[in-house]
Every structure is written in structure tokens, then in C-alpha cells.
Write a protein that holds these residues in place. Structure first.
Motif, short mmCIF file in Angstrom:
data_model
loop_
_atom_site.label_atom_id
_atom_site.label_comp_id
_atom_site.label_asym_id
_atom_site.label_seq_id
_atom_site.Cartn_x
_atom_site.Cartn_y
_atom_site.Cartn_z
N PHE A 63 48.05 35.71 39.09
CA PHE A 63 47.35 34.50 38.70
C PHE A 63 46.01 34.82 38.06
CE2 PHE A 63 44.59 30.86 39.51
CZ PHE A 63 45.33 29.87 38.92
N ALA A 64 45.32 35.85 38.55
CA ALA A 64 44.01 36.20 38.00
C ALA A 64 44.11 36.57 36.53
CB ALA A 64 43.39 37.34 38.80
N LYS A 65 45.14 37.33 36.15
CA LYS A 65 45.30 37.71 34.74
C LYS A 65 45.66 36.51 33.89
CE LYS A 65 46.30 42.50 35.49
NZ LYS A 65 47.05 43.66 35.10
N LEU A 66 46.48 35.62 34.44
CA LEU A 66 46.81 34.40 33.72
C LEU A 66 45.55 33.57 33.50
CD1 LEU A 66 48.94 32.25 32.74
CD2 LEU A 66 48.89 31.40 35.07
N PHE A 67 44.75 33.46 34.54
CA PHE A 67 43.53 32.65 34.47
C PHE A 67 42.56 33.20 33.44
CE2 PHE A 67 39.31 31.35 35.98
CZ PHE A 67 39.49 29.99 36.08
N GLU A 68 42.43 34.53 33.34
CA GLU A 68 41.52 35.16 32.38
C GLU A 68 41.87 34.79 30.94
OE1 GLU A 68 41.70 39.35 32.90
OE2 GLU A 68 40.83 39.30 34.91
N ASN A 69 43.16 34.63 30.66
CA ASN A 69 43.61 34.39 29.29
C ASN A 69 43.63 32.92 28.90
OD1 ASN A 69 44.07 37.12 28.67
ND2 ASN A 69 45.99 37.06 29.79
N LEU A 70 43.22 32.03 29.79
CA LEU A 70 43.21 30.60 29.49
C LEU A 70 41.95 30.21 28.73
CD1 LEU A 70 44.48 29.10 32.86
CD2 LEU A 70 45.76 29.35 30.74
N LYS A 92 40.63 36.38 44.02
CA LYS A 92 40.33 37.63 44.71
C LYS A 92 41.52 38.16 45.49
CE LYS A 92 35.42 36.79 45.31
NZ LYS A 92 34.35 36.50 46.27
N GLY A 93 42.35 37.26 45.98
CA GLY A 93 43.46 37.66 46.83
C GLY A 93 44.50 38.48 46.10
N GLU A 94 45.08 39.43 46.82
CA GLU A 94 46.12 40.27 46.22
C GLU A 94 47.45 39.53 46.10
OE1 GLU A 94 46.67 44.15 47.78
OE2 GLU A 94 44.55 44.55 47.93
N THR A 95 47.74 38.71 47.08
CA THR A 95 49.00 37.97 47.02
C THR A 95 48.70 36.49 47.00
OG1 THR A 95 49.17 37.97 49.42
CG2 THR A 95 50.31 39.73 48.26
N PHE A 96 49.26 35.82 46.03
CA PHE A 96 49.10 34.37 45.92
C PHE A 96 50.50 33.79 45.77
CE2 PHE A 96 48.64 30.69 42.92
CZ PHE A 96 48.19 29.79 43.87
N ILE A 97 50.94 33.12 46.82
CA ILE A 97 52.22 32.43 46.79
C ILE A 97 51.90 30.95 46.76
CG2 ILE A 97 54.41 32.02 47.95
CD1 ILE A 97 54.01 34.77 49.30
N PRO A 98 52.09 30.32 45.60
CA PRO A 98 51.67 28.92 45.48
C PRO A 98 52.53 27.98 46.31
CG PRO A 98 52.72 29.66 43.46
CD PRO A 98 52.62 30.84 44.37
N SER A 99 51.87 27.02 46.90
CA SER A 99 52.57 25.96 47.64
C SER A 99 53.04 24.93 46.61
CB SER A 99 51.63 25.33 48.64
OG SER A 99 50.62 24.60 47.96
N PRO A 100 53.86 23.96 47.02
CA PRO A 100 54.25 22.91 46.07
C PRO A 100 53.04 22.16 45.49
CG PRO A 100 55.71 22.89 47.95
CD PRO A 100 54.62 23.87 48.26
#
Length: 130
Positions: A63-70, A92-100
């Protein structure tokens, strides 16, 4: 009367062939089920930051890399909807599992400002800015 006999024989032969084919497929069913691939997980391992064994995959979607490119406007949307504190925690988190709920926010922000054009003979939709 011979016509009725011929029709009866054809019907019985057809029913026999269908029954034989169904019986043979039933015999093969365990073999076919053994060859079926296991069902896939609800979230493919490549989309998470860790695979099943806990190892980092070669090309994770972060998600962090996606966010940087927005664009800044879309980044601001994430800041508003997630909140600055939650967004920093996610980045900052290493694992991000998005909730609904997280998925809804991500979809809303990624599609913010998008315009859709009607296909076919209808007139194009008016662009809207949010």
C-alpha cells in the motif's frame, strides 16, 4: 407393429448407452476429484506482504508504494477518510490486510474525480468532480 418395435428398440438402446456413460463417469469420479486443484484462498498470497510460510514474496503489492505514486488530491482523500494517524500506521506497517471498510475507502479514493462515459448511442455523461 414392426415400427413400434423399432422405435422401442431405439429408445431402449439410447437409454442403455446413456446409463452406461453415466455409470462409467461415476466410476471415474474419485480420480477426477483427486486431480482437481485445491480451492484458492480468498486473498491470493501475492497481494499480501507475507506468503503462507511467512516469507516475503518476490513482488508484493504494498500500500505504501501505491500511495507514493498517487496524485496529491488522491493522497489527500486517503488522509481525510483514513485519518492522519491511521494512514501513518498503515504506511509504516509491514502487513496491511484491508478490512471491507478499508476496501471501500481505497476504492472511493482511487476513483475520486474519475469520469465515466456511457457506451453505445447515448450521450456522454457529464463529468463530475468530488
Amino acid at each position: 407393429m414392426p415400427t413400434k418395435w423399432i422405435i422401442g428398440i431405439i429408445i431402449l438402446s439410447t437409454a442403455g448407452i446413456i446409463a452406461l456413460a453415466a455409470w462409467q463417469q461415476q466410476k471415474r469420479l474419485p480420480e477426477l476429484e483427486a486431480r482437481r486443484p485445491p480451492p484458492q484462498e480468498s486473498v491470493p498470497a501475492g497481494l499480501l506482504n507475507r506468503d503462507k510460510d511467512g516469507n516475503a514474496p518476490a513482488n508484493p503489492l504494498e500500500f505504501a508504494k501505491l500511495f507514493e505514486n498517487l496524485k496529491p488530491a488522491k493522497q489527500e482523500c486517503f488522509r481525510e477518510l483514513f485519518g492522519e494517524e491511521r494512514l501513518n500506521e498503515i504506511l509504516k506497517g509491514e502487513t496491511f490486510i484491508p478490512s471491507p471498510d478499508d476496501n471501500a475507502i481505497i476504492g472511493e479514493c482511487l476513483l475520486a474525480g474519475a469520469t465515466f462515459v456511457e457506451s453505445g448511442t447515448s450521450t456522454p455523461a457529464e463529468p463530475t468532480e468530488e
